[in-house]
Design a protein around this motif. Structure first.
Motif, PDB file in Angstrom:
ATOM      1  N   LYS A 172       0.829  -1.205   0.000  1.00 51.12           N
ATOM      2  CA  LYS A 172       0.000   0.000   0.000  1.00 51.12           C
ATOM      3  C   LYS A 172       0.862   1.253   0.000  1.00 51.12           C
ATOM      4  N   ASP A 188      -3.351   4.173   4.754  1.00 55.41           N
ATOM      5  CA  ASP A 188      -3.743   2.960   4.038  1.00 55.41           C
ATOM      6  C   ASP A 188      -5.223   2.988   3.691  1.00 55.41           C
ATOM      7  N   ARG A 189      -5.987   3.723   4.476  1.00 58.18           N
ATOM      8  CA  ARG A 189      -7.435   3.798   4.259  1.00 58.18           C
ATOM      9  C   ARG A 189      -7.746   4.344   2.862  1.00 58.18           C
ATOM     10  N   ASP A 192      -7.522   1.412   0.643  1.00 59.21           N
ATOM     11  CA  ASP A 192      -8.598   0.462   0.939  1.00 59.21           C
ATOM     12  C   ASP A 192      -9.924   0.910   0.341  1.00 59.21           C
ATOM     13  N   LEU A 195      -9.830   0.570  -3.443  1.00 65.39           N
ATOM     14  CA  LEU A 195      -9.895  -0.845  -3.803  1.00 65.39           C
ATOM     15  C   LEU A 195     -11.320  -1.377  -3.686  1.00 65.39           C
ATOM     16  N   SER A 196     -12.034  -0.931  -2.653  1.00 66.61           N
ATOM     17  CA  SER A 196     -13.416  -1.355  -2.472  1.00 66.61           C
ATOM     18  C   SER A 196     -14.279  -0.909  -3.646  1.00 66.61           C
ATOM     19  N   ALA A 206     -14.150  -8.372  -1.672  1.00 63.34           N
ATOM     20  CA  ALA A 206     -12.952  -8.808  -0.959  1.00 63.34           C
ATOM     21  C   ALA A 206     -13.092 -10.259  -0.501  1.00 63.34           C
ATOM     22  N   SER A 214      -6.162  -9.405  -1.744  1.00 65.70           N
ATOM     23  CA  SER A 214      -5.455  -8.778  -0.632  1.00 65.70           C
ATOM     24  C   SER A 214      -4.573  -9.804   0.059  1.00 65.70           C
ATOM     25  N   ARG A 216      -2.824 -10.110   3.502  1.00 65.33           N
ATOM     26  CA  ARG A 216      -2.891  -9.460   4.813  1.00 65.33           C
ATOM     27  C   ARG A 216      -1.497  -9.035   5.311  1.00 65.33           C
ATOM     28  N   VAL A 220      -1.481  -5.839  -2.084  1.00 68.30           N
ATOM     29  CA  VAL A 220      -2.517  -6.308  -3.013  1.00 68.30           C
ATOM     30  C   VAL A 220      -1.852  -6.919  -4.242  1.00 68.30           C
TER      31      VAL A 220
END
Length: 226
Positions: A172, A188-189, A192, A195-196, A206, A214, A216, A220
């Motif tokens: 990220k 990072d949000r 995220d 990506l959503s 996801a 992803s 963890r 990605v």
């Protein structure tokens, strides 16, 4: 790939980085001082300059200022100085990106690709195909299994950044630098959320990914469906 002019005063680091960048497919020239860097940049006209700030003869920031007076070659500042004020200063002086040591050759290559795209120096195939996903980077068009997908600009840039490295896990932090040009990091949000949105438009989630997977704690990976 790219012709990289590496400006690094530490001989051991210079040798290791030269070897690693060449392993990534780059052509590398290297010098260990600021004035030599200016001469090499003007004479060799590299695609990108990787500039350390702690040089023995001239401060790297002064080298950057002098280089900007005579050339628009993309410059990535590479240093151990993890100081936001210093980062902002060199970016304002004309640096195109900023990386903090230590970093990997793969991370650096991603930064090189990004600055070359932003400055129009990249020589890459304009159409990227990953399974049934087709991205026309010039036409700004995306299709999945022949179905057109409408993406916002950052969604498109995020997809391209991942597709250019299909099969690799992209952090990220690297995505923030490459897509949002946040050289000193960011939330990072941001990644995220985009990506959503991107998953939804590609017809996946996801929990049930097709292309966007992803990993963890790492990042990605974009890969074709099995």
């Amino acid at each position: 790939m790219a012709h990289v002019l590496l400006v690094e005063d530490d001989a051991a680091i210079r040798t290791a980085l030269t070897r690693s960048l060449r392993d990534q497919g780059h052509v590398v020239s290297s010098v260990g001082a600021g004035m030599a860097a200016l001469s090499a940049a003007v004479e060799q006209k590299p695609d990108v300059v990787l500039l350390d700030l702690g040089l023995p003869d001239v401060d790297g920031a002064d080298v950057l200022s002098m280089l900007r007076a005579v050339s628009d070659i993309p410059v990535i500042v590479a240093t151990a100085r993890d100081d936001e004020a210093e980062m902002v200063r060199v970016l304002d002086l004309g640096a195109d990106d900023y990386v903090i040591k230590p970093f990997t050759a793969a991370q650096l290559t991603a930064r090189i690709r990004a600055v070359m795209r932003r400055t129009g120096r990249a020589d890459e195939d304009p159409v990227i195909t990953v399974g049934g996903l087709v991205i026309d980077t010039r036409g700004y068009e995306v299709t999945v299994d022949g179905r057109p997908v409408e993406l916002a600009r950052k969604e498109f840039e995020l997809l391209v950044a991942l597709a250019r490295r299909a099969g690799e896990v992209v952090t990220k932090r690297d995505l923030l630098a490459e897509v949002w040009q946040q050289a000193w990091g960011g939330s990072d949000r941001t990644v995220d959320v985009h990506l959503s949105w991107l998953r939804r438009k590609l017809g996946e989630t996801a929990a049930a990914p097709r292309y966007l997977h992803s990993v963890r704690g790492v990042g990605v990976r974009l890969a074709p469906p099995p």
